[in-house]
Design a protein around this motif. Structure first.
Motif, PDB file in Angstrom:
ATOM      1  N   ALA A 218       0.712  -1.300   0.126  1.00 12.47           N
ATOM      2  CA  ALA A 218       0.081   0.044   0.221  1.00 12.47           C
ATOM      3  C   ALA A 218       1.276   1.272  -0.163  1.00 12.47           C
ATOM      4  N   ALA A 219       1.372   1.109   0.467  1.00  7.61           N
ATOM      5  CA  ALA A 219       2.672   2.394   0.686  1.00  7.61           C
ATOM      6  C   ALA A 219       3.873   3.024  -0.403  1.00  7.61           C
ATOM      7  N   PHE A 220       4.009   2.138  -0.729  1.00  7.91           N
ATOM      8  CA  PHE A 220       4.656   1.793  -2.333  1.00  7.91           C
ATOM      9  C   PHE A 220       3.780   2.221  -3.564  1.00  7.91           C
ATOM     10  N   GLU A 221       2.443   1.438  -3.156  1.00  5.09           N
ATOM     11  CA  GLU A 221       1.631   2.320  -4.316  1.00  5.09           C
ATOM     12  C   GLU A 221       1.353   3.212  -4.675  1.00  5.09           C
ATOM     13  N   HIS A 222       0.436   3.791  -2.929  1.00  8.13           N
ATOM     14  CA  HIS A 222       1.193   5.097  -3.351  1.00  8.13           C
ATOM     15  C   HIS A 222       1.746   6.149  -2.306  1.00  8.13           C
ATOM     16  N   SER A 223       2.375   5.909  -3.062  1.00  7.88           N
ATOM     17  CA  SER A 223       3.900   6.873  -2.564  1.00  7.88           C
ATOM     18  C   SER A 223       3.830   7.571  -0.792  1.00  7.88           C
ATOM     19  N   ASP A 224       2.916   6.711  -0.041  1.00  7.25           N
ATOM     20  CA  ASP A 224       3.382   6.788   1.258  1.00  7.25           C
ATOM     21  C   ASP A 224       4.343   6.592   2.018  1.00  7.25           C
ATOM     22  N   VAL A 225       5.367   8.006   2.146  1.00  5.92           N
ATOM     23  CA  VAL A 225       6.399   7.588   2.804  1.00  5.92           C
ATOM     24  C   VAL A 225       6.095   7.155   4.971  1.00  5.92           C
ATOM     25  N   GLU A 226       5.298   7.999   5.602  1.00 10.27           N
ATOM     26  CA  GLU A 226       5.357   7.351   5.936  1.00 10.27           C
ATOM     27  C   GLU A 226       4.197   6.261   6.991  1.00 10.27           C
ATOM     28  N   LEU A 227       3.800   5.200   5.636  1.00  5.39           N
ATOM     29  CA  LEU A 227       3.402   4.426   6.092  1.00  5.39           C
ATOM     30  C   LEU A 227       4.462   3.744   6.299  1.00  5.39           C
ATOM     31  N   LEU A 228       5.549   3.382   5.471  1.00  7.11           N
ATOM     32  CA  LEU A 228       6.459   3.132   4.967  1.00  7.11           C
ATOM     33  C   LEU A 228       7.952   3.133   6.650  1.00  7.11           C
ATOM     34  N   GLU A 229       7.379   4.104   6.944  1.00  7.12           N
ATOM     35  CA  GLU A 229       8.081   4.281   7.822  1.00  7.12           C
ATOM     36  C   GLU A 229       7.792   3.809   9.145  1.00  7.12           C
TER      37      GLU A 229
END
Length: 332
Positions: A218-229
């Motif tokens: 989900a983080a990768f597909e939505h460019s959600d760096v906060e979720l990756l963190e």
């Protein structure tokens, strides 16, 4: 007058040897570090076995006989002493805040490849055997094995993964039991140097591992760096073949992903899978208006988060994992 060679019975040959194909494929992969090369080596193993089958006298089990052929096929293939590595096997990490990734790898580098879980031997009635199979295919272990001399690698695998006795291993390799015991001792010591404190990893079907993979996708597909963190551990590492540079530490990993990978939202689509007994995903990248196969990303999932991300940028791997060249349309 020459004695005519006995003809092999193809049905009997198939019945005797086919049950071992999957485990031989995993064995060849552990030896050479390439799933695609392992396929070729298993093909060569069965070709040699077919030619020798009329003279097989059953002094050893069919399984031992096949492993003797397969191991020696692998040892022959490894004679140029080519080592397959990951970027972290070439040098230390670079500062993720320092600048762009170095896109130039040494010309003589051969990269380690992931191994689809679907290729591994199916789990028998004993669940413990499934665990052993998964653990013996972990990416970190496969990477470490490549740094052992080929015969030591074979001894370690035959003794500790496949549970052959010292005498059986000596017969397979055409050596002595004393040489097997000595080689095993040296191989164990070298592995301890390479990975002195193995981390507890989660199987890909563990609920926590599935949750981490889902969040990473989900983080990768939505460019959600906060979720990756949230899903990466503070000591996480990030590497990707065929690029020699790699990153250590969550801050450095996130900086690279934010500035060089995820700066265009919607550019990636990921499909969950499993490889090397670990959660993984098939990578698709958008070029203009269409998505195309890009490779495989493999996660090292632990109870406290993702400790390692290793991406293999090779479109051919997508087909090897039996996925289409383009992702299916998203469901409504």
């Amino acid at each position: 007058m020459p004695v005519p060679q006995r003809m092999a019975d193809p049905d009997r040959f198939a019945a005797d040897t086919a049950p071992f194909r999957r485990e031989l494929l995993a064995h060849c992969y552990r030896m050479v570090g390439s799933a695609q090369d392992a396929e070729d080596l298993v093909q060569e193993t069965y070709l040699r076995a077919w030619r020798g089958y009329p003279n097989f006298e059953g002094r050893a089990s069919v399984r031992s006989w096949l492993y003797r052929i397969a191991t020696n096929v692998c040892l022959t293939a490894l004679r140029p002493a080519r080592v397959r590595v990951l970027p972290s096997g070439l040098s230390g990490p670079v500062d993720g805040l320092a600048g762009a990734t170095n896109h130039t790898a040494p010309h003589d580098v051969s990269w380690l490849e992931p191994f689809p879980d679907s290729w591994a031997a199916p789990g028998p009635d004993d669940p413990a055997d499934t665990v052993i199979t998964r653990e013996s295919l972990r990416l970190a272990l496969i990477a470490s094995l490549q740094h052992l001399p080929a015969r030591q690698r074979a001894i370690l695998l035959l003794r500790e993964v496949l549970d052959f006795s010292a005498a059986e291993t000596a017969a397979i390799l055409g050596t002595t039991t004393a040489a097997v015991k000595s080689g095993l001792q040296r191989a164990r010591a070298r592995l301890r140097e390479l990975e002195p404190a193995p981390t507890r990893l989660l199987d890909p079907d563990h609920p926590r591992a599935r949750a981490l993979l889902g969040a990473y996708i989900a983080a990768f597909e939505h460019s959600d760096v906060e979720l990756l963190e949230q899903v990466l551990r503070t000591d996480a590492t990030l590497e990707a073949t065929p690029f020699p540079d790699w990153r250590a530490g969550r801050e450095n990993c996130l900086h690279l992903l934010r500035t060089q990978v995820l700066h265009i939202p919607g550019a990636w689509r990921l499909t969950p899978t499993a490889a090397n007994g670990q959660p993984a995903a098939v990578l698709y990248h958008r070029d203009a208006n269409a998505f195309h196969a890009a490779g495989i990303v493999l996660l090292t999932a632990t109870p406290t988060g993702i400790s390692r991300v290793c991406a293999f940028h090779d479109p051919d791997l997508v087909a090897a994992f039996d996925f289409p060249a383009s992702p299916p349309a998203p469901t409504a």
